[in-house]
Motif scaffolding. Structure first.
Motif, mmCIF file in Angstrom:
data_model
loop_
_atom_site.group_PDB
_atom_site.id
_atom_site.type_symbol
_atom_site.label_atom_id
_atom_site.label_comp_id
_atom_site.label_asym_id
_atom_site.label_seq_id
_atom_site.Cartn_x
_atom_site.Cartn_y
_atom_site.Cartn_z
ATOM 1 N N GLY A 1 0.809 -1.217 0.000
ATOM 2 C CA GLY A 1 0.000 0.000 0.000
ATOM 3 C C GLY A 1 0.838 1.260 0.000
ATOM 4 O O GLY A 1 0.421 2.295 -0.514
ATOM 5 N N ARG A 2 2.032 1.183 0.552
ATOM 6 C CA ARG A 2 2.919 2.351 0.610
ATOM 7 C C ARG A 2 3.682 2.567 -0.686
ATOM 8 O O ARG A 2 4.007 3.702 -1.029
ATOM 9 C CB ARG A 2 3.898 2.201 1.772
ATOM 10 N N PRO B 1 2.841 1.043 -4.059
ATOM 11 C CA PRO B 1 2.082 0.174 -4.970
ATOM 12 C C PRO B 1 2.688 0.038 -6.363
ATOM 13 O O PRO B 1 2.524 -1.011 -6.993
ATOM 14 C CB PRO B 1 0.700 0.835 -5.017
ATOM 15 N N THR C 1 -3.666 1.348 4.903
ATOM 16 C CA THR C 1 -3.087 1.740 3.612
ATOM 17 C C THR C 1 -3.191 0.654 2.550
ATOM 18 O O THR C 1 -2.795 0.867 1.411
ATOM 19 C CB THR C 1 -1.597 2.112 3.773
ATOM 20 N N ASP D 1 -5.540 -0.594 0.792
ATOM 21 C CA ASP D 1 -6.339 -0.351 -0.407
ATOM 22 C C ASP D 1 -5.638 0.538 -1.441
ATOM 23 O O ASP D 1 -6.104 0.678 -2.561
ATOM 24 C CB ASP D 1 -7.702 0.235 -0.053
ATOM 25 N N ARG D 2 -4.501 1.098 -1.085
ATOM 26 C CA ARG D 2 -3.732 1.892 -2.057
ATOM 27 C C ARG D 2 -3.045 1.002 -3.083
ATOM 28 O O ARG D 2 -2.638 1.475 -4.138
ATOM 29 C CB ARG D 2 -2.704 2.761 -1.347
ATOM 30 N N TYR D 3 -2.905 -0.280 -2.755
ATOM 31 C CA TYR D 3 -2.398 -1.229 -3.750
ATOM 32 C C TYR D 3 -3.602 -1.711 -4.545
ATOM 33 O O TYR D 3 -4.485 -2.389 -4.015
ATOM 34 C CB TYR D 3 -1.674 -2.424 -3.110
ATOM 35 N N THR D 4 -3.653 -1.337 -5.809
ATOM 36 C CA THR D 4 -4.814 -1.651 -6.640
ATOM 37 C C THR D 4 -4.532 -2.720 -7.688
ATOM 38 O O THR D 4 -5.385 -3.018 -8.517
ATOM 39 C CB THR D 4 -5.346 -0.381 -7.333
#
Length: 165
Positions: free
Chosen positions: A30-31, A33, A96, A98-101
């Motif tokens: 997430g940090r 991505p 965090t 969900d920041r990895y999509t």
């Protein structure tokens, strides 16, 4: 770790992690991505936060002795009290993620006595492009050759299909 691996690979990497490592890897993905090609989480142990914050224990073991000696024996790994302090200060292991999509898969055993299935499902729900697979009768350590074969076959299929997309 993801940043260094991506630099060595000269591009995004496939991240695969188990248990507490899966929690850490999801946070890291997430940090950063853009550095993650795919994310595979095996039995992500989000329960560790609830165990520490609500019960002051990990896997049924009280944490008071850990605070006295400065570390906790977490299955043969010395887990320092800085981690315990971070959790009790309000660490949100989903904040965090969900920041990895990109493509993600979460695989969790239905017989996991350490991390209830709902924690794996929650990661799959939070990750925007995740699939969730509950493997019947698999325990937390994936303690049989057939279970480990299942994990590796799913991983190879997943990474292979992500490379074609």
């Amino acid at each position: 770790m993801i940043t260094a691996a991506a630099q060595d690979a000269r591009g995004p990497v496939h991240v695969v992690a188990h248990s507490l490592g899966a929690v850490e890897s999801a946070i890291a993905a997430g940090r950063v991505p853009d550095l993650v090609a795919t994310l595979t989480l095996w039995s992500p142990a989000g329960v560790v936060v609830d165990d520490i914050a609500e019960h002051d224990e990990i896997q049924g073991q009280p944490l008071a002795p850990a605070r006295e000696q400065g570390w906790f024996d977490f299955g043969g790994t010395a887990l320092g009290t800085a981690f315990l302090d971070e959790v009790t200060a309000g660490l949100d292991v989903y904040a965090t993620v969900d920041r990895y999509t990109g493509p993600a898969q979460v695989v969790h055993g239905t017989a996991d006595q350490i991390v209830p299935l709902r924690y794996g499902q929650r990661y799959a729900d939070v990750l925007p492009d995740a699939t969730f697979t509950a493997v019947p009768d698999a325990d937390h350590g994936w303690s049989s050759v057939p279970f480990r074969r299942t994990l590796l076959e799913r991983l190879v299929d997943f990474v292979g299909s992500a490379g074609q997309g």
